[in-house]
Motif scaffolding. Sequence first.
Motif, PDB file in Angstrom:
ATOM      1  N   GLY A 174       0.782  -1.083  -0.038  1.00 19.85           N
ATOM      2  CA  GLY A 174       0.100  -0.014   0.020  1.00 19.85           C
ATOM      3  C   GLY A 174       0.949   1.309  -0.026  1.00 19.85           C
ATOM      4  O   GLY A 174       2.185   1.362   0.341  1.00 19.85           O
ATOM      5  N   TRP A 175       0.355   2.510  -0.446  1.00 20.48           N
ATOM      6  CA  TRP A 175       1.193   3.621  -0.616  1.00 20.48           C
ATOM      7  C   TRP A 175       1.230   4.058   0.862  1.00 20.48           C
ATOM      8  O   TRP A 175       0.408   3.994   1.797  1.00 20.48           O
ATOM      9  CB  TRP A 175       0.375   4.742  -1.238  1.00 20.48           C
ATOM     10  N   SER A 176       2.412   4.678   1.285  1.00 17.03           N
ATOM     11  CA  SER A 176       2.866   4.859   2.672  1.00 17.03           C
ATOM     12  C   SER A 176       3.702   6.603   2.005  1.00 17.03           C
ATOM     13  O   SER A 176       4.160   6.460   0.740  1.00 17.03           O
ATOM     14  CB  SER A 176       4.005   4.207   3.209  1.00 17.03           C
ATOM     15  N   PRO A 177       3.594   7.328   2.960  1.00 18.94           N
ATOM     16  CA  PRO A 177       4.295   8.700   2.668  1.00 18.94           C
ATOM     17  C   PRO A 177       5.705   8.618   2.165  1.00 18.94           C
ATOM     18  O   PRO A 177       6.404   7.935   2.845  1.00 18.94           O
ATOM     19  CB  PRO A 177       4.244   9.621   3.821  1.00 18.94           C
ATOM     20  N   THR A 178       5.967   9.331   1.255  1.00 22.60           N
ATOM     21  CA  THR A 178       7.356   9.353   0.810  1.00 22.60           C
ATOM     22  C   THR A 178       8.091  10.574   1.198  1.00 22.60           C
ATOM     23  O   THR A 178       7.558  11.692   1.434  1.00 22.60           O
ATOM     24  CB  THR A 178       7.565   9.403  -0.734  1.00 22.60           C
ATOM     25  N   THR A 179       9.629  10.544   1.295  1.00 20.05           N
ATOM     26  CA  THR A 179      10.363  11.557   1.332  1.00 20.05           C
ATOM     27  C   THR A 179      10.733  12.459   0.035  1.00 20.05           C
ATOM     28  O   THR A 179      11.238  11.595  -1.127  1.00 20.05           O
ATOM     29  CB  THR A 179      11.813  11.123   1.903  1.00 20.05           C
ATOM     30  N   PRO A 190      -1.613  10.708  -4.258  1.00 23.86           N
ATOM     31  CA  PRO A 190      -1.583   9.348  -3.631  1.00 23.86           C
ATOM     32  C   PRO A 190      -2.571   9.554  -2.518  1.00 23.86           C
ATOM     33  O   PRO A 190      -2.506  10.492  -1.701  1.00 23.86           O
ATOM     34  CB  PRO A 190      -0.276   9.284  -3.430  1.00 23.86           C
ATOM     35  N   THR A 191      -3.490   8.518  -2.197  1.00 23.15           N
ATOM     36  CA  THR A 191      -3.923   8.142  -1.066  1.00 23.15           C
ATOM     37  C   THR A 191      -3.656   6.572  -0.802  1.00 23.15           C
ATOM     38  O   THR A 191      -3.128   5.723  -1.401  1.00 23.15           O
ATOM     39  CB  THR A 191      -5.578   8.170  -1.604  1.00 23.15           C
ATOM     40  N   PRO A 192      -4.120   6.222   0.703  1.00 27.42           N
ATOM     41  CA  PRO A 192      -3.761   5.094   1.041  1.00 27.42           C
ATOM     42  C   PRO A 192      -4.395   3.836   0.023  1.00 27.42           C
ATOM     43  O   PRO A 192      -4.219   2.659   0.263  1.00 27.42           O
ATOM     44  CB  PRO A 192      -4.378   4.926   2.335  1.00 27.42           C
ATOM     45  N   LEU A 237       4.052   3.480  -8.717  1.00 31.57           N
ATOM     46  CA  LEU A 237       2.904   3.957  -7.833  1.00 31.57           C
ATOM     47  C   LEU A 237       1.685   3.967  -8.835  1.00 31.57           C
ATOM     48  O   LEU A 237       1.748   4.652 -10.248  1.00 31.57           O
ATOM     49  CB  LEU A 237       3.020   5.689  -7.514  1.00 31.57           C
ATOM     50  N   ALA A 238       0.834   3.199  -8.600  1.00 34.99           N
ATOM     51  CA  ALA A 238      -0.598   3.117  -9.556  1.00 34.99           C
ATOM     52  C   ALA A 238      -1.684   3.068  -8.764  1.00 34.99           C
ATOM     53  O   ALA A 238      -1.774   2.883  -7.617  1.00 34.99           O
ATOM     54  CB  ALA A 238      -0.386   1.475 -10.238  1.00 34.99           C
ATOM     55  N   ASP A 239      -2.851   3.319  -9.619  1.00 38.98           N
ATOM     56  CA  ASP A 239      -4.029   3.371  -9.087  1.00 38.98           C
ATOM     57  C   ASP A 239      -4.414   2.169  -8.030  1.00 38.98           C
ATOM     58  O   ASP A 239      -4.929   2.129  -6.990  1.00 38.98           O
ATOM     59  CB  ASP A 239      -5.098   3.814  -9.860  1.00 38.98           C
TER      60      ASP A 239
END
Lengths: 122, 157, 718
Positions: free
Chosen positions: B37-42, B78-80, B97-99
């Motif tokens: 899952g997406w998590s915040p990036t630096t 991006p969202t979770p 990063l994909a939907d």
Amino acid sequence: MKFRILVIDDSPTMRGLVTAALEPAGFEIHQAQDGVNGLDRLAAADPHLVITDINMPRLDGFGVIQGIRTGATNASVPILVLTTEAGGDLKDRARRSGATGWIVKPFDEARLISTINLVLGV
Amino acid sequence: MRQMLIEHTPDQSDVVSFRIGDQDYCIDIDVVREIRGWSPTTVLPHSPPHITGVINLRGTVVAVVDLAARLGLPQTVPTPRHVVIIVSVNSQTVGLLADVVSDILGIDEGSVKPVPDVGPDPTRAFITNLITHDDGRILRKLDMDKILPRSAGGQPS
Amino acid sequence: MPQRDDLRAAFFEECEDLLAQMGDGLALMSDAADTPELETLHSVFRAVHSIKGGAGAFGLNGLVDFAHAFETVLDLMRSGRLSIGSTGMPTLLRAYDVLSDLVAAARDGVTEPSSMAAILVELDILADGGGADEEDIEFVPVPLDLSLPFASPVEPEPAPLGYMIAFAPSAALYLAGHEPAALLRALVRLGSARVIPDTDEVSPLAAFDPGSTALRWQLELSTCASRDEVDAILDTVSHLADVMIAPLVTHAAGMEEEASTQSRPSLPDQVPSEPGPIASLAMSNSDPVPVMEARVKGMDAAPASPIRGQPEATPVQMPVASTIRVNLDRVDRLINQIGELVIMEAMLSQAITNAQIEDGGDIANGLEGIKNLAASIQESVMSIRAQPLKPVFQRMQRITREAADATGKSVRLQTIGEGNEVDKTVIERLVDPLTHMIRNSVDHGIETAERRRSVGKPAEGLITLSAAHRSGRVIIDITDDGAGIDRARVRQIAEERGLVAPGAHLAPSDIDNLLFMPGFSSKEEVSALSGRGVGLDVVRREIQALGGRVTIQSVPGQGTTFTIALPLTLAVLEGMLIDVGGETMVLPLSSIVETMRPASVQVQYLGRAARMVASRGALIPIIDLAESFGFDPVGPLEQAILIIVEYDADRCVALAVNQIHDQRQVVIKSLEDNYGDVPGISAATILGDGRIALIIDPEEIVQSAAAESLALPHVANG
């Protein structure tokens, strides 16, 4: 029964070469990296034969031979000197110290083994 | 955190399909290491718009490529619910990063079609083939060599 | 069983160690060439000797021949028959270099160095100087072969001092319950004796009785006892053993060794305690006294352990380090995993805080324990990668010699603190910059002998290479006692090359720093020695790439010092966590000079946007860090914090940041593996919450700022 041989040499290469030559021939090899270490390990290794270098730190080969011959244990173990030296004086000195035989480096594996077998009476 | 580990299968013709915007894309399953899952990036300073930033993948610093931006589409917000597909190509590990990941599909040779000449479109350069699926979807197969930022000390593209 | 190739590789690894050991010894000998320590000589000799032995085993004949010639000289020296003094020392050092080259050539399978023949001749000449008393040579080079066992000894014929007793027990003797040792002890009680196996003839070996584990004995019995007394002891077993008794004769050469050995205090129980006959033998020995003293001294330096198994009494003067060789990948994997552990611990800690668990402190204590343990494991693992600087420093000895030879100057290199340990990678990457700086010091720093004499300096120049640990860094100084930097000349060159505007105001330290400017040295100007395509600008870049800094100090007429400050490791870094435009970033602590709140200091404006702040008598330009990274600017300086960083020798810049969090050790993670270069960023690290923070490279920040504005004022604070 496997014959145990204590190899005393400060050069890991040389110990490795001797080990590589003798282990496949069925000998159990114990190693020591100088004269003092060799004498320390003598009782534990309880070898049938000692192969020692001459030029070593702390205690040289002559000292090793003398130490073994006058020591409490294994005083009568056969001792072969393995060294690059081939001078008559040195051989004589080693002989008088109590060495059993003298092998010159670089050694031929087959002859090393036949020499050992001779000394061990195999 | 949504996470899904994909078993490595010896079947060479499997692809992982996912959606970007309203289009279906896919990549060879062989290059996919995991999907998370997406998590915040630096954020990386001075990076191109399609580099979302870097994430920590079990101690390794991995850059995340916004596929939409990379393909010339509007940048992803991006969202979770978004996913990051971790791929490894030529010993370089990158997140895509994909939907949403749709499926793992088996593909037979006959369904692979060349890309027709559709004129100059930025997306066109990143597509190797089109794959027609039984349910009528068309999967656009991505050229990983072109998608990934260059590494090994060079300036990333 | 180890394969021969493995053994060969092991041999070359051993050679590295042996060469290092030699380098140490030769350095000690250089300091006292007239009176080298005997143990030092022995150690150098043994190293050459071991190389020769191994080389012979692998058929490396060129190496064997050279090592043999080298060893011959060393053997003459250690036996006191040759004193080479300071004049012969350069030959030994060059021979050492050639030996190193030969080892490398043999390892890599390339041709032997051409300098070998010349040095061989020099060694032979040296050896001739010690070969006057031919008879005394105990070290006769003969072709290597296998010979066994001994040839029959030729005994000289002086007066009998005891008996030579050959004693060959039969199996029946053992069956009869006799113990040969008891008999031997009885004999020994008559005087003093050495017990050795009878190896006078070849045949006894061939006829060795496998059924008997005993050797044939030979006793050298020094005694005043009569033959009858001896007979009385042996008569009891005469029917069970072959016994032969003959008068004992002396061996002039052998007894001297006996005597010195006997006097060795730490070899107890050398057979009986009666010192009488042996002592008198020693007195009658005709060898020159100094040789004996030397031997005895040598023995003292290398004590033997007691033979009769009392390990606690073993005098350990030279503890043998027991080591294993480990693939570096394994160590690095461990380092990574420890880094992970530290991060996991922080995450767990955070999770527990968030969960608001009441546990009476148990969880907190447990976590604290894990944290401390992880930190200490991390330190231990880092220390595995740490290695002493010694090999690099040792290499510089050779660089100095070669540079001195090439320039015709006389230069000595003194090394201090070479035991300081630094990360292996740092050490490896230090070789090139150091080499260049040493060459530079010899070439440009040290004056010619005539010039030095004319200004009252010793003809021999001195370069001191020293290392010391200081506040988490290792500081390496390269100091020469030469002429110092000719600032007028440096300025002139810099002006000619357009590096500075003619007549610009430059402080002395600014002029010195011009040496580090790209384009300062050009190939036609630099001598054949230094002109190997690199200037000091390359040196500085290499040091900076290691996270280090290099500075220069020079005093006209007295010399120049280059100072390199390096991190101890490339794996962790002491950093300050800061907030830049909402992003958490890390600034290396080593670069930070001070931090200040602009509210309390006077900010000066220059033109429309350039800002400066006064600190310690200098005006320092301000860079908005957020802006330079392309984030939203930090904004009004009143709300910012200024961090003064030194980005170059004595050059500072003030970085405006939003906030300072705290200071901590961070694990360095490469960005380049999976991404590539990021301007202004040297690497990344992982924070306690699992997120990534970027590590700032202050110098790149300044460079990109300068490139953007082209208006960064030149600041001199010297």
